[in-house]
Design an enzyme around this catalytic site. Sequence first.
Site, PDB file in Angstrom:
ATOM      1  N   ARG A  98       0.818  -1.238   0.000  1.00 25.41           N
ATOM      2  CA  ARG A  98       0.000   0.000   0.000  1.00 25.41           C
ATOM      3  C   ARG A  98       0.844   1.277   0.000  1.00 25.41           C
ATOM      4  NH1 ARG A  98      -3.288  -2.391   4.137  1.00 25.41           N
ATOM      5  NH2 ARG A  98      -4.984  -3.560   3.193  1.00 25.41           N
ATOM      6  N   LYS A 111       3.143  11.877 -10.781  1.00 28.54           N
ATOM      7  CA  LYS A 111       2.267  11.082 -11.652  1.00 28.54           C
ATOM      8  C   LYS A 111       3.000   9.806 -12.038  1.00 28.54           C
ATOM      9  CE  LYS A 111      -0.764  14.245 -14.094  1.00 28.54           C
ATOM     10  NZ  LYS A 111      -1.076  14.800 -15.419  1.00 28.54           N
ATOM     11  N   GLU A 133       9.322  19.415 -23.363  1.00 28.32           N
ATOM     12  CA  GLU A 133       8.584  19.575 -22.097  1.00 28.32           C
ATOM     13  C   GLU A 133       8.957  20.906 -21.434  1.00 28.32           C
ATOM     14  OE1 GLU A 133       6.089  17.874 -21.002  1.00 28.32           O
ATOM     15  OE2 GLU A 133       6.255  15.841 -21.785  1.00 28.32           O
ATOM     16  N   LYS A 184       6.990  23.754 -11.847  1.00 28.15           N
ATOM     17  CA  LYS A 184       6.228  22.525 -11.570  1.00 28.15           C
ATOM     18  C   LYS A 184       5.792  22.523 -10.102  1.00 28.15           C
ATOM     19  CE  LYS A 184       5.253  18.028 -12.697  1.00 28.15           C
ATOM     20  NZ  LYS A 184       5.322  17.043 -13.735  1.00 28.15           N
ATOM     21  N   GLU A 229      -4.595  17.031 -10.049  1.00 26.30           N
ATOM     22  CA  GLU A 229      -5.156  17.450 -11.332  1.00 26.30           C
ATOM     23  C   GLU A 229      -6.658  17.718 -11.243  1.00 26.30           C
ATOM     24  OE1 GLU A 229      -3.091  15.894 -14.819  1.00 26.30           O
ATOM     25  OE2 GLU A 229      -5.062  15.790 -15.773  1.00 26.30           O
ATOM     26  N   ARG A 248      -3.285  21.903 -12.307  1.00 33.04           N
ATOM     27  CA  ARG A 248      -2.295  20.962 -12.854  1.00 33.04           C
ATOM     28  C   ARG A 248      -2.624  20.536 -14.282  1.00 33.04           C
ATOM     29  NH1 ARG A 248       0.902  16.091  -9.860  1.00 33.04           N
ATOM     30  NH2 ARG A 248       2.148  15.546 -11.663  1.00 33.04           N
ATOM     31  N   ASN A 295      -0.750  19.527 -19.073  1.00 29.43           N
ATOM     32  CA  ASN A 295      -1.057  18.595 -20.169  1.00 29.43           C
ATOM     33  C   ASN A 295      -1.084  19.296 -21.525  1.00 29.43           C
ATOM     34  OD1 ASN A 295      -1.354  16.528 -18.348  1.00 29.43           O
ATOM     35  ND2 ASN A 295      -3.537  16.912 -18.043  1.00 29.43           N
ATOM     36  N   HIS A 300      -0.606  17.423 -24.806  1.00 24.59           N
ATOM     37  CA  HIS A 300      -0.399  15.996 -24.537  1.00 24.59           C
ATOM     38  C   HIS A 300      -1.465  15.079 -25.120  1.00 24.59           C
ATOM     39  CE1 HIS A 300       2.997  17.118 -22.206  1.00 24.59           C
ATOM     40  NE2 HIS A 300       3.214  15.879 -21.824  1.00 24.59           N
ATOM     41  N   HIS A 345      -0.184  12.232 -27.388  1.00 31.64           N
ATOM     42  CA  HIS A 345      -0.380  10.798 -27.138  1.00 31.64           C
ATOM     43  C   HIS A 345      -1.007  10.127 -28.356  1.00 31.64           C
ATOM     44  CE1 HIS A 345      -0.503  11.531 -22.501  1.00 31.64           C
ATOM     45  NE2 HIS A 345       0.719  11.498 -22.985  1.00 31.64           N
ATOM     46  N   HIS A 400       8.358  10.695 -27.121  1.00 26.44           N
ATOM     47  CA  HIS A 400       7.228  11.399 -26.493  1.00 26.44           C
ATOM     48  C   HIS A 400       7.350  12.923 -26.660  1.00 26.44           C
ATOM     49  CE1 HIS A 400       4.094  12.336 -23.636  1.00 26.44           C
ATOM     50  NE2 HIS A 400       4.949  13.004 -22.880  1.00 26.44           N
TER      51      HIS A 400
HETATM   52  N1  GLY Z   1       3.528  15.747 -16.769  1.00 28.14           N
HETATM   53  C1  GLY Z   1       2.333  16.396 -16.418  1.00 28.14           C
HETATM   54  C2  GLY Z   1       2.090  16.478 -14.963  1.00 28.14           C
HETATM   55  O1  GLY Z   1       2.960  16.164 -14.180  1.00 28.14           O
HETATM   56  O2  GLY Z   1       1.008  16.843 -14.548  1.00 28.14           O
END
Ligand code: GLY
Length: 366
Positions: free
Chosen positions: A123, A145, A187, A229, A239, A243, A247, A250, A254, A267
Amino acid sequence: MMNAMRAVPVRSGRGTAVVAYHAGSSQPACLPLRPGAGLVMVTDINAGAMVTWGRRRYGAYGMAGRRLRVVLGTGESYKGFLYLRLILRAMLRAGLGRDAVVLSLGGGVVGDVAGLAAACFMRGVSIVQHPTTLLACVDSSMGGKVGINTGAFKNAVGCIHPPRYMEAQMGRVAALPLRQWRAGLAEAAKIAAGLDRDFYCWLAIHAHDVARRAAPAIASMVTRCAELKSYVTALDDVEAGARACLNLGHTIGHAVESGMSYMHWLHGEAVSLGIVLMAKASHRLGLLPRADAAQIVRMLASLRLPVRLPLGVDAARLADALSADKKNRGESVCVVLLRGIGDCVALEVPRDAMLWAWGGAVHRLT
Ligand code: GLY
């Protein structure tokens, strides 16, 4: 020689992780591990010299028989259930317990699957991230993430499990093959274009320096990415709001990757194209001045990142991906759009309006 770099505290709802960028193989000031803890080092087949470094670095920790290493291959196909299970079974067989620490030495794929293993084992045990790609250094190894793909569904299984500690050896990361390096710059460009106009202007001016990996420029870039960040994850680590801005580009990125079966583009290259499309769509929706959209495309092109649709990727399939994204609700699609350079916003846009804006943006790229 890489300049001395600062450690940056990265905050989230679950506490603060220290993110340290170091030159060469210098040692950090702090390492939150207890002697005797069970350690599992997850790497990929390219990690080579990093493994030697990791062995030296962590040699004093972990009792004999309670240190193990799991080696993955490279690429998105290793970010799946099979490899998550491999790590978890190895940890169970070695008799590791709740004091285990997972060490990730690799890029985004290794960090994501190792992080999910740490989140699931008993856990939740600690994960320490040692990113070996620029992309992981400036984005994926911070903020927590973690996850795996299931079939065509990217990151469909995962959670938020922030690292206790992240440390990058920038001297090694800067020795990456050029294409890998540039993919990481996408990024950094995303963070700048979406969140901070001043940083964006700095990056545009120093595009040549970061592309040729000049040490002072790298130090400024990576620490600014970590600060931004941290700013976002401190506001919203799960998110639920702010947050989502991380994206930017993205969803489409993707879709491009999956349209090419994750085989041809990295990527970051796909994210670059995603940012271009979202900048153009933002302009068509009346949010972003044309000059700003053009400037974003110019900057990505100056970093030698893709700004055009690759051959063989069907624009209609990308539109389907936009319509089918997991974040959508009812007749609206959730997208991250730009209102200016350094000012992005996550919006629910009526599907038809978005597909119209998107269609025009794609049309200009083919
Ligand atoms: N890579 C996007 C985030 O960390 O929310």
